[in-house]
Design a protein around this motif. Structure first.
Motif, PDB file in Angstrom:
ATOM      1  N   SER A 107       0.807  -1.231   0.000  1.00 39.27           N
ATOM      2  CA  SER A 107       0.000   0.000   0.000  1.00 39.27           C
ATOM      3  C   SER A 107       0.833   1.270   0.000  1.00 39.27           C
ATOM      4  O   SER A 107       0.273   2.375   0.028  1.00 39.27           O
ATOM      5  CB  SER A 107      -0.935   0.005   1.215  1.00 39.27           C
ATOM      6  OG  SER A 107      -1.788  -1.124   1.203  1.00 39.27           O
ATOM      7  N   ILE A 108       2.160   1.147  -0.015  1.00 43.13           N
ATOM      8  CA  ILE A 108       3.011   2.342  -0.003  1.00 43.13           C
ATOM      9  C   ILE A 108       2.898   3.050  -1.347  1.00 43.13           C
ATOM     10  O   ILE A 108       3.153   2.465  -2.404  1.00 43.13           O
ATOM     11  CB  ILE A 108       4.475   1.978   0.281  1.00 43.13           C
ATOM     12  CG1 ILE A 108       4.621   1.365   1.673  1.00 43.13           C
ATOM     13  CG2 ILE A 108       5.380   3.219   0.165  1.00 43.13           C
ATOM     14  CD1 ILE A 108       5.986   0.779   1.953  1.00 43.13           C
ATOM     15  N   THR A 109       2.508   4.306  -1.291  1.00 44.04           N
ATOM     16  CA  THR A 109       2.393   5.123  -2.498  1.00 44.04           C
ATOM     17  C   THR A 109       3.550   6.116  -2.557  1.00 44.04           C
ATOM     18  O   THR A 109       4.276   6.324  -1.583  1.00 44.04           O
ATOM     19  CB  THR A 109       1.080   5.903  -2.496  1.00 44.04           C
ATOM     20  OG1 THR A 109       1.082   6.813  -1.379  1.00 44.04           O
ATOM     21  CG2 THR A 109      -0.122   4.965  -2.388  1.00 44.04           C
ATOM     22  N   GLY A 153      14.348  -1.766  11.561  1.00 48.08           N
ATOM     23  CA  GLY A 153      13.603  -1.935  10.321  1.00 48.08           C
ATOM     24  C   GLY A 153      12.265  -2.595  10.551  1.00 48.08           C
ATOM     25  O   GLY A 153      12.171  -3.796  10.752  1.00 48.08           O
ATOM     26  N   TRP A 154      11.198  -1.796  10.559  1.00 48.06           N
ATOM     27  CA  TRP A 154       9.858  -2.304  10.816  1.00 48.06           C
ATOM     28  C   TRP A 154       9.092  -2.388   9.501  1.00 48.06           C
ATOM     29  O   TRP A 154       8.908  -1.391   8.803  1.00 48.06           O
ATOM     30  CB  TRP A 154       9.126  -1.392  11.799  1.00 48.06           C
ATOM     31  CG  TRP A 154       9.775  -1.349  13.150  1.00 48.06           C
ATOM     32  CD1 TRP A 154      10.579  -2.295  13.712  1.00 48.06           C
ATOM     33  CD2 TRP A 154       9.663  -0.303  14.117  1.00 48.06           C
ATOM     34  NE1 TRP A 154      10.975  -1.912  14.967  1.00 48.06           N
ATOM     35  CE2 TRP A 154      10.429  -0.691  15.247  1.00 48.06           C
ATOM     36  CE3 TRP A 154       8.986   0.922  14.137  1.00 48.06           C
ATOM     37  CZ2 TRP A 154      10.542   0.096  16.384  1.00 48.06           C
ATOM     38  CZ3 TRP A 154       9.096   1.714  15.271  1.00 48.06           C
ATOM     39  CH2 TRP A 154       9.858   1.305  16.376  1.00 48.06           C
ATOM     40  N   THR A 155       8.610  -3.588   9.176  1.00 42.90           N
ATOM     41  CA  THR A 155       7.975  -3.789   7.873  1.00 42.90           C
ATOM     42  C   THR A 155       6.664  -3.021   7.737  1.00 42.90           C
ATOM     43  O   THR A 155       6.228  -2.740   6.622  1.00 42.90           O
ATOM     44  CB  THR A 155       7.716  -5.284   7.626  1.00 42.90           C
ATOM     45  OG1 THR A 155       6.942  -5.827   8.702  1.00 42.90           O
ATOM     46  CG2 THR A 155       9.037  -6.044   7.516  1.00 42.90           C
ATOM     47  N   GLY A 156       6.027  -2.689   8.841  1.00 46.04           N
ATOM     48  CA  GLY A 156       4.816  -1.879   8.773  1.00 46.04           C
ATOM     49  C   GLY A 156       5.095  -0.394   8.641  1.00 46.04           C
ATOM     50  O   GLY A 156       4.161   0.391   8.464  1.00 46.04           O
ATOM     51  N   TYR A 157       6.373  -0.044   8.702  1.00 47.55           N
ATOM     52  CA  TYR A 157       6.774   1.365   8.659  1.00 47.55           C
ATOM     53  C   TYR A 157       8.019   1.510   7.774  1.00 47.55           C
ATOM     54  O   TYR A 157       9.022   2.096   8.181  1.00 47.55           O
ATOM     55  CB  TYR A 157       7.098   1.879  10.060  1.00 47.55           C
ATOM     56  CG  TYR A 157       5.948   1.874  11.026  1.00 47.55           C
ATOM     57  CD1 TYR A 157       5.176   3.007  11.236  1.00 47.55           C
ATOM     58  CD2 TYR A 157       5.636   0.731  11.755  1.00 47.55           C
ATOM     59  CE1 TYR A 157       4.126   3.014  12.140  1.00 47.55           C
ATOM     60  CE2 TYR A 157       4.591   0.720  12.663  1.00 47.55           C
ATOM     61  CZ  TYR A 157       3.842   1.862  12.842  1.00 47.55           C
ATOM     62  OH  TYR A 157       2.802   1.857  13.737  1.00 47.55           O
ATOM     63  N   ILE A 158       7.974   0.989   6.556  1.00 47.98           N
ATOM     64  CA  ILE A 158       9.171   0.973   5.715  1.00 47.98           C
ATOM     65  C   ILE A 158       9.676   2.387   5.403  1.00 47.98           C
ATOM     66  O   ILE A 158      10.865   2.674   5.612  1.00 47.98           O
ATOM     67  CB  ILE A 158       8.930   0.155   4.436  1.00 47.98           C
ATOM     68  CG1 ILE A 158       8.780  -1.334   4.787  1.00 47.98           C
ATOM     69  CG2 ILE A 158      10.082   0.348   3.446  1.00 47.98           C
ATOM     70  CD1 ILE A 158       8.391  -2.212   3.623  1.00 47.98           C
ATOM     71  N   PRO A 159       8.851   3.314   4.902  1.00 48.59           N
ATOM     72  CA  PRO A 159       9.387   4.657   4.638  1.00 48.59           C
ATOM     73  C   PRO A 159       9.938   5.326   5.893  1.00 48.59           C
ATOM     74  O   PRO A 159      10.976   5.992   5.843  1.00 48.59           O
ATOM     75  CB  PRO A 159       8.180   5.417   4.073  1.00 48.59           C
ATOM     76  CG  PRO A 159       7.276   4.363   3.531  1.00 48.59           C
ATOM     77  CD  PRO A 159       7.432   3.207   4.463  1.00 48.59           C
ATOM     78  N   HIS A 160       9.261   5.148   7.016  1.00 46.42           N
ATOM     79  CA  HIS A 160       9.735   5.722   8.272  1.00 46.42           C
ATOM     80  C   HIS A 160      11.087   5.133   8.653  1.00 46.42           C
ATOM     81  O   HIS A 160      12.021   5.871   9.019  1.00 46.42           O
ATOM     82  CB  HIS A 160       8.717   5.459   9.380  1.00 46.42           C
ATOM     83  CG  HIS A 160       9.130   6.010  10.712  1.00 46.42           C
ATOM     84  ND1 HIS A 160       8.990   7.334  11.042  1.00 46.42           N
ATOM     85  CD2 HIS A 160       9.713   5.404  11.796  1.00 46.42           C
ATOM     86  CE1 HIS A 160       9.452   7.534  12.272  1.00 46.42           C
ATOM     87  NE2 HIS A 160       9.889   6.385  12.740  1.00 46.42           N
TER      88      HIS A 160
END
Length: 246
Positions: A107-109, A153-160
């Motif tokens: 869902s990352i845009t 590295g959190w997969t639910g927060y990749i851009p962060h």
């Protein structure tokens, strides 16, 4: 230059980004109690920023609040122009403002990616660039806010996570580029709980951290004071996570 034997910040000026609420406000108030005058940066929280200014002026220090959308360099330039007009100097820059966008990989845009990187990584660079001419004159310091996501590295927060990992490298390269006049360090907190946070927010962190507790604002402000008053430290990222990254 800051003297480790004199932690008081009398006659120093600090600018804290994202200082209207929560951790940013706690750091701004701490610096004021240490004697600094403070520029409170805010984006959408004008009322809270004014409350922070009132708290600081009530203890006898000067403070102003200035708005800026830190994703825009033009706003950053106006922010530092306003700070310079008011105080004429800068000794401490704390790049605290950030967002924390949860989104799963599919869902990352582009918009989400840009929103995370613009505020969390691009803004600290351009704030540091704008502050550098002032900080050179005062042998000032920059402290960046990373967090453990940049290491784990959190997969639910990749851009962060990517943006905060970038803050680590930004800290190191700026420390080299701005030496010897300006020191640049960072802190990387784990979960910092504050009044009103839901109890389950901390549960997973506590389970995984050897010290079996979350951090507090006092933990963060103590680290800020340590880095400000440590004239032989630059380019370091201080993990403030109760051992979570172990």
């Amino acid at each position: 230059m800051f003297n480790s034997n004199d932690p008081k910040l009398n006659r120093k000026v600090a600018l804290v980004t994202g200082a209207a609420k929560r951790l940013g406000r706690a750091m701004a108030l701490h610096l004021a109690h240490e004697g600094a005058d403070v520029v409170i940066h805010f984006h959408g929280s004008a009322a809270e920023a004014q409350e922070a200014v009132a708290q600081i002026t009530s203890i006898g220090r000067r403070a102003i609040s200035l708005p800026a959308d830190l994703s825009k360099k033009s706003d950053i330039d106006k922010l530092f122009a306003g700070a310079t007009k008011e105080f004429g100097r800068l000794d401490i820059l704390i790049n605290n403002a950030s967002n924390f966008l949860r989104v799963d990989f599919p869902s990352i845009t582009e918009e989400i990616w840009d929103a995370a990187l613009d505020v969390n990584l691009k803004a600290p660079f351009f704030c540091s660039q704008a502050a550098a001419p002032l900080l050179r004159k005062t042998n000032g310091v920059i402290i960046n806010l990373s967090d453990v996501a940049g290491f784990l590295g959190w997969t639910g927060y990749i851009p962060h996570s990517v943006s905060k990992a970038g803050v680590t490298m930004l800290t190191r390269v700026l420390a080299k580029a701005l030496a010897p006049e300006i020191r640049v360090n960072a802190i990387a907190p784990g979960t910092i709980t504050m009044p009103g946070d839901p109890p389950d927010l901390a549960a997973d962190f506590i389970k995984r951290a050897p010290l079996q507790r979350t951090g507090t604002t006092d933990d963060v402000t103590a680290a800020i004071s340590f880095l400000i008053n440590s004239p032989f430290i630059t380019g370091e990222v201080l993990l403030l996570d109760g051992g979570r990254t172990l």
